[in-house]
Design an enzyme around this catalytic site. Structure first.
Site, PDB file in Angstrom:
ATOM      1  N   ASP A  21       0.833  -1.208   0.000  1.00 23.56           N
ATOM      2  CA  ASP A  21       0.000   0.000   0.000  1.00 23.56           C
ATOM      3  C   ASP A  21       0.869   1.260   0.000  1.00 23.56           C
ATOM      4  O   ASP A  21       1.994   1.244   0.508  1.00 23.56           O
ATOM      5  CB  ASP A  21      -0.895  -0.028   1.252  1.00 23.56           C
ATOM      6  N   HIS A  38       2.672   3.245  -8.981  1.00 21.41           N
ATOM      7  CA  HIS A  38       2.472   1.817  -9.261  1.00 21.41           C
ATOM      8  C   HIS A  38       3.662   1.240 -10.037  1.00 21.41           C
ATOM      9  O   HIS A  38       4.067   0.101  -9.790  1.00 21.41           O
ATOM     10  CB  HIS A  38       1.179   1.602 -10.047  1.00 21.41           C
ATOM     11  N   LEU A 132      11.702 -19.892  -5.173  1.00 20.15           N
ATOM     12  CA  LEU A 132      10.627 -19.119  -4.539  1.00 20.15           C
ATOM     13  C   LEU A 132       9.262 -19.411  -5.177  1.00 20.15           C
ATOM     14  O   LEU A 132       9.130 -19.474  -6.399  1.00 20.15           O
ATOM     15  CB  LEU A 132      10.922 -17.617  -4.706  1.00 20.15           C
TER      16      LEU A 132
HETATM   17  C1  FPP Z   1      -1.997   0.208  -3.282  1.00 18.32           C
HETATM   18  O1  FPP Z   1      -1.510   1.541  -3.276  1.00 18.32           O
HETATM   19  C2  FPP Z   1      -1.439  -0.508  -4.410  1.00 18.32           C
HETATM   20  C3  FPP Z   1      -2.176  -1.077  -5.407  1.00 18.32           C
HETATM   21  C4  FPP Z   1      -3.640  -1.053  -5.436  1.00 18.32           C
HETATM   22  C5  FPP Z   1      -1.523  -1.727  -6.557  1.00 18.32           C
HETATM   23  C6  FPP Z   1      -0.334  -2.600  -6.234  1.00 18.32           C
HETATM   24  C7  FPP Z   1       0.204  -3.129  -7.474  1.00 18.32           C
HETATM   25  C8  FPP Z   1       1.496  -3.129  -7.825  1.00 18.32           C
HETATM   26  C9  FPP Z   1       2.582  -2.584  -6.985  1.00 18.32           C
HETATM   27  C10 FPP Z   1       1.888  -3.719  -9.129  1.00 18.32           C
HETATM   28  C11 FPP Z   1       2.438  -5.101  -8.924  1.00 18.32           C
HETATM   29  C12 FPP Z   1       2.973  -5.517 -10.171  1.00 18.32           C
HETATM   30  C13 FPP Z   1       3.775  -6.575 -10.394  1.00 18.32           C
HETATM   31  C14 FPP Z   1       4.476  -6.564 -11.660  1.00 18.32           C
HETATM   32  C15 FPP Z   1       3.996  -7.692  -9.513  1.00 18.32           C
HETATM   33  P1  FPP Z   1      -2.539   2.750  -3.417  1.00 18.32           P
HETATM   34  O2  FPP Z   1      -2.652   3.103  -4.841  1.00 18.32           O
HETATM   35  O3  FPP Z   1      -3.851   2.383  -2.781  1.00 18.32           O
HETATM   36  O4  FPP Z   1      -1.787   3.849  -2.602  1.00 18.32           O
HETATM   37  P2  FPP Z   1      -2.460   5.066  -1.784  1.00 18.32           P
HETATM   38  O5  FPP Z   1      -3.225   4.448  -0.652  1.00 18.32           O
HETATM   39  O6  FPP Z   1      -1.274   5.825  -1.320  1.00 18.32           O
HETATM   40  O7  FPP Z   1      -3.326   5.819  -2.753  1.00 18.32           O
END
Ligand code: FPP
Length: 242
Positions: A21, A38, A132
Site C-alpha cells: 500500500d 504503481h 521461490l
Molecule cells: C496500493 O496503493 C497498491 C495497489 C492497489 C496496486 C499494487 C500493485 C502493484 C505494486 C503492481 C504489482 C505488479 C507486479 C508486476 C507484480 P494505493 O494506490 O492504494 O496507494 P495510496 O493508498 O497511497 O493511494
C-alpha cells in the site's frame, strides 16, 4: 547506533504475504501521477522476490489488484493491468534463471483474454521450478474466493462426490485458490493502514501482522528484515499455551 540484525540467527517465516500500500501517496509526494507510484511499486515487488529468497523465505504472496480496485479510474485500472501484462511476459526469462514458480490467485475469468493467456503460460512454464513460490493476487477478494470455493464444494456434494460429513477445514481449504500454499506466517502491510482489506481472510487466521509506515515504493530488503525481526519477537501459540 542502530542495532545490527544478524539475519542468520533468525527464525525465517516460510510464507510472507504483503499488502503493498501507499503507491499513490508516494507519487503525490513527488508531484507525480499515481501511475508512477504503481510503476515503482512493481519494480519493488520484483526486487523483493530476490530479497525474500535471499533471506530464506519460500513463499511470497502479494496483493496486486483487489476485486474492489475496479472502482478506480479507467486510466489507473488500465495502467495496473498493463503492468501485470508486462510482468507476465518480461519475467519469463528471469523466473527461469532464478527458479521462481509463479501462481496467480483471484477470479481470473474477469481479466482480459490476453492477460489470462499470458498468466496461464507463465504458470505453466514455471510449474516445475523449485525456488521461490511467488503468488500474485489479481482480481482477488477473500470473500469472493470463499464464495467461489463454496460453489465448487457444493457442486461436489450435489454430484455425490463429497459427503457432508467429510467436510472439514482441510477439505474446505482444498477448494481455495491457495490450496497448494501453506498458510502465511507473516502478513505485512505498508503505508500505515491497519487493515487486512479482504486479503486472505481464511489463510491469515493465525498469521502475525506487521504494519509499517513505509510506503510500498520505498520498501526494501532492510524493511523486510525488520519485519522478519519483528516476527521473531512474537510468541506464536496457535490458540494453545506454552
Ligand atoms: C496500493 O496503493 C497498491 C495497489 C492497489 C496496486 C499494487 C500493485 C502493484 C505494486 C503492481 C504489482 C505488479 C507486479 C508486476 C507484480 P494505493 O494506490 O492504494 O496507494 P495510496 O493508498 O497511497 O493511494
Amino acid at each position: 547506533m542502530a542495532k545490527k540484525i544478524n539475519i542468520e540467527e533468525l527464525n525465517i517465516p516460510e510464507h510472507v504475504a504483503i499488502i503493498m500500500d501507499g503507491n499513490g501517496r508516494w507519487a503525490k509526494k513527488r508531484l507525480l501521477p499515481r501511475t508512477a507510484g504503481h510503476a515503482q511499486g512493481a519494480r519493488v515487488a520484483e526486487q523483493i522476490c530476490d530479497d525474500a529468497w535471499d533471506l530464506g523465505i519460500k513463499y511470497l504472496t502479494i496483493y496486486a489488484f483487489s476485486t474492489e480496485n475496479w472502482k478506480r479510474s479507467e486510466e489507473e485500472v488500465g495502467m495496473l493491468m498493463n503492468l501485470l501484462r508486462k510482468y507476465m511476459i518480461s519475467s519469463l526469462e528471469k523466473c527461469a534463471k532464478n527458479n521462481v514458480r509463479v501462481r496467480v490467485i483471484g477470479d481470473k475469468t474477469k481479466l482480459a483474454a490476453d492477460l489470462q493467456e499470458s498468466i496461464a503460460n507463465l504458470e505453466e512454464k514455471t510449474k516445475e521450478n523449485t525456488g521461490l513460490n511467488f503468488t500474485i493476487a489479481i482480481n482477488y477478494g477473500g470473500r469472493d474466493e470463499i464464495v467461489r470455493a463454496v460453489k465448487k464444494l457444493a457442486a461436489k456434494v450435489k454430484d455425490g462426490e463429497l459427503e457432508i460429513d467429510n467436510i472439514d477445514e482441510d477439505a474446505f481449504n482444498s477448494f481455495l485458490d491457495t490450496n497448494e500454499l501453506p498458510y502465511p506466517d507473516l502478513m505485512i502491510r505498508t503505508s500505515g493502514e491497519l487493515r487486512s482489506s479482504n486479503f486472505l481472510p481464511w489463510q491469515i487466521a493465525y498469521s502475525e501482522f506487521y504494519f509499517t509506515d513505509v510506503l510500498w515504493p520505498d520498501f526494501d530488503k532492510k524493511e523486510l528484515e525488520k519485519a522478519v525481526e519483528y516476527y521473531n519477537k512474537r510468541d506464536r501459540r496457535f490458540g494453545g499455551t506454552k
